[in-house]
Design an enzyme around this catalytic site. Structure first.
Site, PDB file in Angstrom:
ATOM      1  N   ASP A   1      -8.512  -3.241  -7.996  1.00  0.00           N
ATOM      2  CA  ASP A   1      -8.133  -2.285  -6.952  1.00  0.00           C
ATOM      3  C   ASP A   1      -8.896  -0.969  -7.133  1.00  0.00           C
ATOM      4  O   ASP A   1      -8.694  -0.277  -8.131  1.00  0.00           O
ATOM      5  CB  ASP A   1      -6.617  -2.030  -7.025  1.00  0.00           C
ATOM      6  CG  ASP A   1      -6.079  -1.289  -5.816  1.00  0.00           C
ATOM      7  OD1 ASP A   1      -6.795  -0.409  -5.283  1.00  0.00           O
ATOM      8  OD2 ASP A   1      -4.943  -1.581  -5.399  1.00  0.00           O
TER       9      ASP A   1
ATOM     10  N   HIS B   1      -7.521  -4.076  -3.572  1.00  0.00           N
ATOM     11  CA  HIS B   1      -6.430  -3.438  -2.841  1.00  0.00           C
ATOM     12  C   HIS B   1      -6.156  -4.196  -1.544  1.00  0.00           C
ATOM     13  O   HIS B   1      -7.047  -4.815  -0.970  1.00  0.00           O
ATOM     14  CB  HIS B   1      -6.796  -1.988  -2.533  1.00  0.00           C
ATOM     15  CG  HIS B   1      -5.640  -1.162  -2.076  1.00  0.00           C
ATOM     16  ND1 HIS B   1      -4.627  -0.773  -2.935  1.00  0.00           N
ATOM     17  CD2 HIS B   1      -5.300  -0.673  -0.852  1.00  0.00           C
ATOM     18  CE1 HIS B   1      -3.734  -0.062  -2.256  1.00  0.00           C
ATOM     19  NE2 HIS B   1      -4.125   0.009  -0.994  1.00  0.00           N
TER      20      HIS B   1
ATOM     21  N   CYS C   1       0.856  -1.189   0.000  1.00  0.00           N
ATOM     22  CA  CYS C   1       0.000   0.000   0.000  1.00  0.00           C
ATOM     23  C   CYS C   1       0.898   1.248   0.000  1.00  0.00           C
ATOM     24  O   CYS C   1       1.693   1.422  -0.916  1.00  0.00           O
ATOM     25  CB  CYS C   1      -0.946  -0.085   1.191  1.00  0.00           C
ATOM     26  SG  CYS C   1      -2.037   1.294   1.512  1.00  0.00           S
TER      27      CYS C   1
END
Length: 238
Positions: A175, A205, A122
């Site tokens: 995502d 994600h 991330c």
């Protein structure tokens, strides 16, 4: 038997920050820096450090939010607003300096054999890319880097020419935070680089984060992790 503790790292501007460290039973061994998600160095990141140590690597996960809120951590989706607030306050230039300090610290640790890679998730996926492109200690950069769904990479593609080490990038095709065209742009930027690989997964994600149930995708996480360990084995053990 894996052991763990916290290390104190001195920043270039004189501050001191914490880093969670997991060490394999035998050493010295290659090192891997872990770059946190927006949730901080939490159970998921500590667990990944311990998994890396179990695979034979010295793992070091530094607190990237220490200038904002030392030891900040949240667990799952409920902490996203808090995490994004910290990200918006993060100075990426200072973060890059702190990453370089962490690289220097790892290379100086007796448990480390001198070879060092990095992996981030991330926010940390973007930081892993920054690490590959900009972190140098006495002229020597990292030996390998792995990025998981780094949303900020498309804004830093101009740094691609500075990446000297092998790099592996993981993305989820579903995502909601990284548009498909952004992943396409990363693939195009990496296409001509001999040591760059991009993998895409049928996932969203944070698919690797087992502490965020609505995001976690066990199948994709397992495949990506196996590829990550194989990548480190290839580039940090030879």
């Amino acid at each position: 038997m894996v052991s763990s503790h916290y290390e104190k790292i001195t920043a270039a501007d004189g501050g001191v920050f914490d880093a969670f460290c997991a060490v394999p039973e035998t050493g010295p061994a290659p090192g891997v820096l872990i770059f946190q998600e927006i949730f901080g160095v939490n159970d998921n990141i500590r667990g990944l450090a311990e998994r890396l140590a179990a695979a034979g690597y010295v793992a070091l996960a530094s607190d990237m939010f220490w200038r904002i809120e030392p030891r900040f951590e949240r667990k799952d989706e409920s902490g996203m607003a808090d995490g994004f607030e910290r990200v918006h306050q993060l100075d990426f230039q200072l973060a890059g300096s702190d990453i370089t300090a962490t690289l220097a610290h790892m290379r100086a640790m007796p448990a480390c054999d001198g070879k060092v890679g990095g992996v981030g998730f991330c926010l940390g996926g973007t930081l892993a890319y920054l690490f590959a492109a900009t972190s140098r200690v006495d002229g020597e950069g990292p030996n390998a880097a792995v990025s998981y769904y780094g949303s900020g990479i498309t804004g830093m593609l101009g740094l691609a020419e500075q990446i000297e080490c092998p790099i592996l990038l993981h993305y989820g095709d579903r995502d909601p935070y990284i548009p498909a065209q952004d992943i396409d742009a990363v693939e195009q930027a990496m296409a001509g680089r001999p040591n760059a690989t991009v993998h895409r997964y049928d996932a969203g994600h944070a698919f690797s984060n087992w502490d965020a149930p609505s995001m976690y995708d066990e199948t994709s996480a397992r495949v990506a992790w196996d590829r990550t360990i194989e990548f480190f084995d290839e580039h940090l053990r030879h």
